[in-house]
Design an enzyme around this catalytic site. Structure first.
Site, PDB file in Angstrom:
ATOM      1  N   ASP A   1       0.841  -1.198   0.000  1.00 38.75           N
ATOM      2  CA  ASP A   1       0.000   0.000   0.000  1.00 38.75           C
ATOM      3  C   ASP A   1       0.876   1.248   0.000  1.00 38.75           C
ATOM      4  OD1 ASP A   1      -2.171  -1.652   0.163  1.00 38.75           O
ATOM      5  OD2 ASP A   1      -2.364  -1.488   2.347  1.00 38.75           O
TER       6      ASP A   1
HETATM    7  N1  URA Z   1      -1.287  -5.896   3.796  1.00 39.81           N
HETATM    8  C1  URA Z   1      -1.773  -4.628   3.801  1.00 39.81           C
HETATM    9  O1  URA Z   1      -2.833  -4.368   4.344  1.00 39.81           O
HETATM   10  N2  URA Z   1      -1.063  -3.688   3.179  1.00 39.81           N
HETATM   11  C2  URA Z   1       0.136  -3.906   2.573  1.00 39.81           C
HETATM   12  O2  URA Z   1       0.747  -2.993   2.038  1.00 39.81           O
HETATM   13  C3  URA Z   1       0.636  -5.231   2.594  1.00 39.81           C
HETATM   14  C4  URA Z   1      -0.102  -6.206   3.218  1.00 39.81           C
END
Ligand code: URA
Length: 259
Positions: free
Chosen positions: A124
């Site tokens: 993310d």
């Molecule tokens: N899980 C999430 O919620 N975000 C990420 O960036 C990676 C795994």
């Protein structure tokens, strides 16, 4: 007509050859031998040869697949694929390109940039830590497939402490919003700044860890990826910094995958 066809083919081939040629300094950087600046110094001292001839210019072109390059008398074993480890900062997209926002590829220094590079797997925008950037699609596929059981380890700061029930629920496999997540590992690990945890998952579903905690009535405040398989984030890399992985490090991705 025949001549025209020949001309087209020859010019196409010439263009292809030109594209495949690479600057000496870029070549040595991509092979993790030295930086551009160091290449210039080595060339100046006469310590670099290309096809048996002492290099005079760090910008001279060579064919990475064909040319024999030596540095201080040692021949460079060319690696066709490039594997980079980045410590992804928050606020940067793990995508190859975006019209408006900065991507992890935008952070690469020019000497490490090559056509075909892409981030292997998504983090993310607000997640930090270990990101693999490569031009090896086959390896990325193998690493990301849940069937490969390559676990990815994350450190999360949370709004609430993790309970024994949370640990058991993660181990069993969480369902949220009609979606089922594969069993995951969870350890409570509080930080000086509040509750925290270490989580290991083998899938990469959208917002997966955030959604798994949400299902347990908890909230992820910060998330950092520490490990992919047996490969750990190099803690000497500052956020946004990147370096080339050695062959041994690439192999570590698939080491110890059965936790
Ligand atoms: N899980 C999430 O919620 N975000 C990420 O960036 C990676 C795994």
């Amino acid at each position: 007509m025949k001549t025209g066809g020949l001309f087209c083919r020859n010019s196409r081939e010439k263009k292809k050859e030109e594209k495949e040629m690479e600057r000496l300094d870029k070549f040595l950087t991509s092979q993790n031998i030295c930086t551009r600046k160091e290449t210039a110094q080595l060339v100046k001292k006469g310590l670099v040869t290309v096809d048996g001839v002492c290099a005079k210019d760090p910008g001279q072109k060579l064919d990475p697949e064909q040319s024999r390059v030596t540095v201080e008398g040692k021949e460079i074993a060319y690696r066709r694929r490039l594997y980079l480890m980045m410590n992804k900062p928050r606020g940067v997209l793990s995508a190859s390109q975006d019209k408006q926002r900065k991507t992890v590829l935008d952070l690469l220094p020019p000497e490490l940039f090559r056509r075909g590079l892409f981030p292997a797997g998504r983090l993310d925008k607000d997640t930090t830590g270990l990101m693999l950037i490569t031009d090896d699609g086959e390896l990325a596929h193998r690493m990301l497939s849940p069937k490969s059981h390559v676990y990815k380890r994350y450190e999360a700061r949370l709004s609430k402490r993790v309970s024994q029930e949370d640990i058991a629920a993660f181990e069993k496999g969480i369902s949220q919003g009609g979606e089922a997540f594969a069993p995951a590992r969870l350890w409570a690990e509080d930080t000086p700044n509040g509750p925290g945890a270490i989580v290991e998952i083998r899938e990469g579903k959208f917002h997966q860890i955030k959604r798994m905690f949400e299902a347990r009535d908890n909230r992820v405040l910060t998330l950092k990826r520490l490990k992919i398989g047996g490969l750990s984030l190099d803690d000497t890399l500052g956020e946004g910094e990147v370096r080339v992985l050695s062959e041994a490090e690439v192999k570590q991705i698939f080491d110890g995958k059965l936790y």
